[in-house]
Design a protein around this motif. Structure first.
Motif, PDB file in Angstrom:
ATOM      1  N   LEU A   1      13.726  -9.472   1.140  1.00 45.89           N
ATOM      2  CA  LEU A   1      13.489  -8.186   1.764  1.00 45.89           C
ATOM      3  C   LEU A   1      13.057  -8.462   3.196  1.00 45.89           C
ATOM      4  O   LEU A   1      12.542  -9.516   3.496  1.00 45.89           O
ATOM      5  CB  LEU A   1      12.358  -7.477   1.027  1.00 45.89           C
TER       6      LEU A   1
ATOM      7  N   VAL B   1       2.244 -10.387  -0.229  1.00 41.20           N
ATOM      8  CA  VAL B   1       2.876  -9.323  -1.006  1.00 41.20           C
ATOM      9  C   VAL B   1       3.005  -8.041  -0.181  1.00 41.20           C
ATOM     10  O   VAL B   1       3.917  -7.252  -0.383  1.00 41.20           O
ATOM     11  CB  VAL B   1       2.081  -9.077  -2.319  1.00 41.20           C
ATOM     12  N   HIS B   2       2.097  -7.882   0.792  1.00 39.96           N
ATOM     13  CA  HIS B   2       2.211  -6.705   1.645  1.00 39.96           C
ATOM     14  C   HIS B   2       3.302  -6.880   2.702  1.00 39.96           C
ATOM     15  O   HIS B   2       3.800  -5.910   3.245  1.00 39.96           O
ATOM     16  CB  HIS B   2       0.880  -6.405   2.325  1.00 39.96           C
TER      17      HIS B   2
ATOM     18  N   PHE C   1      -1.654  -0.160   2.935  1.00 36.45           N
ATOM     19  CA  PHE C   1      -2.149   1.178   2.651  1.00 36.45           C
ATOM     20  C   PHE C   1      -3.667   1.187   2.696  1.00 36.45           C
ATOM     21  O   PHE C   1      -4.306   0.205   2.325  1.00 36.45           O
ATOM     22  CB  PHE C   1      -1.674   1.636   1.271  1.00 36.45           C
ATOM     23  N   LEU C   2      -4.177   2.307   3.129  1.00 35.31           N
ATOM     24  CA  LEU C   2      -5.634   2.406   3.205  1.00 35.31           C
ATOM     25  C   LEU C   2      -6.205   2.931   1.906  1.00 35.31           C
ATOM     26  O   LEU C   2      -5.561   3.652   1.165  1.00 35.31           O
ATOM     27  CB  LEU C   2      -6.022   3.331   4.348  1.00 35.31           C
TER      28      LEU C   2
ATOM     29  N   LYS D   1      -0.139  -1.955  11.759  1.00 33.32           N
ATOM     30  CA  LYS D   1      -0.803  -2.009  10.452  1.00 33.32           C
ATOM     31  C   LYS D   1      -1.220  -3.430  10.134  1.00 33.32           C
ATOM     32  O   LYS D   1      -2.331  -3.685   9.664  1.00 33.32           O
ATOM     33  CB  LYS D   1       0.144  -1.511   9.356  1.00 33.32           C
TER      34      LYS D   1
ATOM     35  N   PHE E   1      -4.969  -4.820   9.600  1.00 35.23           N
ATOM     36  CA  PHE E   1      -5.291  -5.514   8.347  1.00 35.23           C
ATOM     37  C   PHE E   1      -5.938  -6.868   8.630  1.00 35.23           C
ATOM     38  O   PHE E   1      -6.974  -7.210   8.062  1.00 35.23           O
ATOM     39  CB  PHE E   1      -4.009  -5.695   7.527  1.00 35.23           C
TER      40      PHE E   1
ATOM     41  N   PRO F   1       7.402  -7.451  -0.465  1.00 39.36           N
ATOM     42  CA  PRO F   1       6.932  -6.947  -1.756  1.00 39.36           C
ATOM     43  C   PRO F   1       7.683  -7.562  -2.931  1.00 39.36           C
ATOM     44  O   PRO F   1       8.389  -6.884  -3.656  1.00 39.36           O
ATOM     45  CB  PRO F   1       7.160  -5.437  -1.655  1.00 39.36           C
ATOM     46  N   ASN F   2       7.520  -8.846  -3.089  1.00 39.50           N
ATOM     47  CA  ASN F   2       8.180  -9.517  -4.192  1.00 39.50           C
ATOM     48  C   ASN F   2       7.222 -10.597  -4.690  1.00 39.50           C
ATOM     49  O   ASN F   2       7.085 -11.659  -4.089  1.00 39.50           O
ATOM     50  CB  ASN F   2       9.485 -10.127  -3.697  1.00 39.50           C
ATOM     51  N   LYS F   3       6.553 -10.281  -5.780  1.00 37.28           N
ATOM     52  CA  LYS F   3       5.445 -11.136  -6.226  1.00 37.28           C
ATOM     53  C   LYS F   3       5.905 -12.536  -6.619  1.00 37.28           C
ATOM     54  O   LYS F   3       5.252 -13.524  -6.288  1.00 37.28           O
ATOM     55  CB  LYS F   3       4.703 -10.468  -7.376  1.00 37.28           C
TER      56      LYS F   3
ATOM     57  N   TYR G   1      -1.891 -14.490  -0.970  1.00 36.65           N
ATOM     58  CA  TYR G   1      -1.020 -13.728  -1.879  1.00 36.65           C
ATOM     59  C   TYR G   1      -1.061 -12.251  -1.511  1.00 36.65           C
ATOM     60  O   TYR G   1      -0.030 -11.607  -1.335  1.00 36.65           O
ATOM     61  CB  TYR G   1      -1.498 -13.947  -3.316  1.00 36.65           C
ATOM     62  N   ASN G   2      -2.272 -11.725  -1.368  1.00 33.40           N
ATOM     63  CA  ASN G   2      -2.446 -10.314  -1.010  1.00 33.40           C
ATOM     64  C   ASN G   2      -1.725  -9.996   0.301  1.00 33.40           C
ATOM     65  O   ASN G   2      -1.010  -8.998   0.413  1.00 33.40           O
ATOM     66  CB  ASN G   2      -3.942 -10.011  -0.911  1.00 33.40           C
TER      67      ASN G   2
END
Lengths: 208, 341
Positions: free
Chosen positions: A96, A39-40, A103-104, A139, A143, A43-45, A35-36
């Motif tokens: 999207l 979502v990154h 993000f850090l 990125k 990650f 960005p649509n939960k 999920y984490n």
């Protein structure tokens, strides 16, 4: 004591045999991570929740045909990303673009004493900014490597590289970029500490 | 192990070093403590690598416990309807709530609480709002701008706007925007709408954005907007103008229109003014999730005019049927309009 590979293998075998409890353990352990990650990327939960549902139903249905795997986590990340990409091309209207927005949130280590706290803050801010300038793929690679501890092999598959070495190069290049940011500043670190002392000595001169 | 040739990159890439830098208590970590203490000449590299490792700590988007549970139930429901499980002592969902699971749930609830707190304190959280078929929503953004979201649409933005920040949202589907003018240092602050391959740049104005697949239509009611496509073609719009971006050739086409027609949906009306029936069926599919097919393929290029409510598809379908002497036949989620016999 089992190591994690053995544990993974046992859990996977039980799951493939149709053990619901094993399946549920897979879900509870990995759904939050996927999920984490998802979502990154998108960005649509609600959408990612739907994808997770579809993904786990797919795993259950296909469990006998999935074969043996080396790492559950690696496998799930690879398969989930592939499903996201497939879904996206099927229903592109609703989606999207996939573009990693990570993000850090740097960890402070002020007890190090080497660097003045403010300077450290400053450097972390610089690193954060430098990270934002990396490409979405860079990125995502960082990650997967540093947040999820995936191997270069696995990252190469997720990012669609033909060869592991490209994943390695991408990550080395990204770290190099971050390092250069630090270097720009690093000459200023010690003098800044010295600056403070210089002001202090000036103050003592002014004192009667 | 020899670290004399290690670069900053090598250190960062070594799992043992990472464990040491993060102060993870492990054998490897202890080994590295020893390695590093023997090589004071590497202290610069070590320090930089450590800083990078510690900064490569990612913001999380934790899955809310309620969502985790909801999706889990849905998965269980789905797999049980696909293929009934081998007989079990208890229903599967009960069985899953074993003592082990309850402990795990309690532990994860604590973890989640921590994450949620960290998440609320963090600034990178994405806000999304969406509408179902036939649904409409009026939303107020953090800066006071108002968006009316048409059916089957979605808007996403970072929830961390501070006063005077540049504002940016991503739209899928259709939305009507009334953007509030904000200032920073006496300068107007931009508001950006991303829709498909098109970015609409505004300062304070009202306009409509409609995105369907590759096509994006922007209708300007008041003020001024600048459009930019991914391929960098640009166009400025004046009030009363509509720009159409088709994805083909990456160009905008501009025309003068009556904006009321294009924004009527926000007042619950859908207006067709000599609109090709092909376009109307597209709209129906997007807004109501219903596929309408015409048995007579020649009909779809005809033009149709009328005003209809957005909350009742039947009115529109009945009117279409009457105009062309058709009758409706339902086939699952599809409606087929065929000549009356």
């Amino acid at each position: 004591m089992h190591n994690s590979n053995d544990r993974d293998r046992d859990l996977w075998t039980q799951f493939q045999e149709g053990n619901m409890e094993a399946f549920d353990r897979l879900y509870v352990s990995y759904a939050p991570l996927l999920y984490n990650y998802g979502v990154h990327l998108i960005p649509n939960k609600e959408y990612i929740k739907d994808c997770l549902h579809d993904f786990f139903v797919y795993l259950w249905e296909k469990r006998e045909r999935l074969g043996t795997i080396r790492s559950i986590k690696g496998y799930l990340f690879i398969a989930f990303k592939r499903r996201l990409a497939e879904e996206r091309s099927k229903r592109k209207v609703r989606l999207l673009p996939i573009s990693a927005e990570f993000f850090l949130d740097p960890i402070h280590s002020p007890e190090d004493g080497l660097i003045a706290y403010e300077t450290e803050n400053d450097r972390l801010a610089k690193l954060k900014a430098a990270f934002q300038h990396l490409s979405p793929r860079q990125k995502e690679a960082l990650f997967l490597r540093f947040h999820e501890n995936l191997s270069y092999d696995q990252i190469a598959v997720i990012l669609n590289f033909k060869d592991t070495k490209y994943a390695r190069t991408l990550i080395y290049r990204s770290i190099n970029h971050l390092k250069e940011t630090l270097r720009e500043k690093s000459t200023g670190v010690m003098p800044q500490v010295g600056d403070g002392i210089w002001w202090l000595s000036l103050l003592t001169l002014l004192l009667p | 192990m020899d670290i004399s040739k290690y670069t900053v990159e090598d250190f960062v890439n070594d799992p043992g070093f990472v464990e040491w830098a993060k102060k993870i208590d492990s054998e490897r970590s202890a080994h590295w403590e020893d390695l590093i203490s023997r090589r004071p000449d590497k202290s610069d590299e070590v320090r930089q690598a450590k800083e990078i490792v510690l900064s490569l700590h990612f913001k999380k988007a934790p899955m809310p416990e309620s969502d985790l549970e909801e999706v889990r139930q849905r998965v269980i429901d789905s797999i049980q309807t696909i293929a009934p499980l081998q007989p079990t002592r208890q229903p599967a969902s009960r069985r899953l709530a074993s003592a082990w699971m309850r402990t795990a749930a309690a532990v994860s609830a604590l973890l989640v609480a921590g994450w949620v707190l960290a998440f609320l304190l963090s600034t990178g959280n994405m806000v999304t709002e969406s509408t179902a078929y036939g649904e409409k929503k009026v939303l107020t953004l953090p800066d006071g701008s108002i968006i009316t979201l048409n059916a089957n649409s979605e808007i996403a933005y970072h929830g961390n706007w501070k006063n005077g920040d540049e504002r940016e949202v991503t739209l899928i589907g259709e939305g009507y925007f009334v953007v509030k003018e904000t200032h920073r240092n006496n300068e107007k602050v931009k508001f950006l709408v991303n829709a498909g391959d098109v970015t609409v740049e505004v300062v304070g104005t009202s306009f409509n954005v409609k995105q369907r697949d590759e096509e994006v239509e922007v209708t300007l009611e008041k003020g001024k907007v600048n459009l930019k496509s991914k391929a960098e073609s640009r166009m400025a719009l004046e009030p009363g103008e509509l720009a159409k971006y088709s994805g083909v050739g990456n160009q905008f086409e501009k025309q003068k229109i009556n904006t009321a027609v294009y924004t009527a949906w926000k007042d619950n009306r859908i207006v067709f003014e000599s609109t090709p029936i092909k376009e109307i069926t597209k709209d129906i599919k997007y807004l109501f999730g219903v596929e309408v097919q015409f048995e007579d393929k020649d009909l779809v290029s005809r033009e149709f005019t009328g005003v209809f409510p957005t909350d009742n598809l039947d009115v529109l379908l009945t009117s279409l049927s009457k105009a062309y002497k058709l009758e409706q036949e339902r086939e699952g989620a599809k409606i087929i309009l065929k000549a009356k016999r």
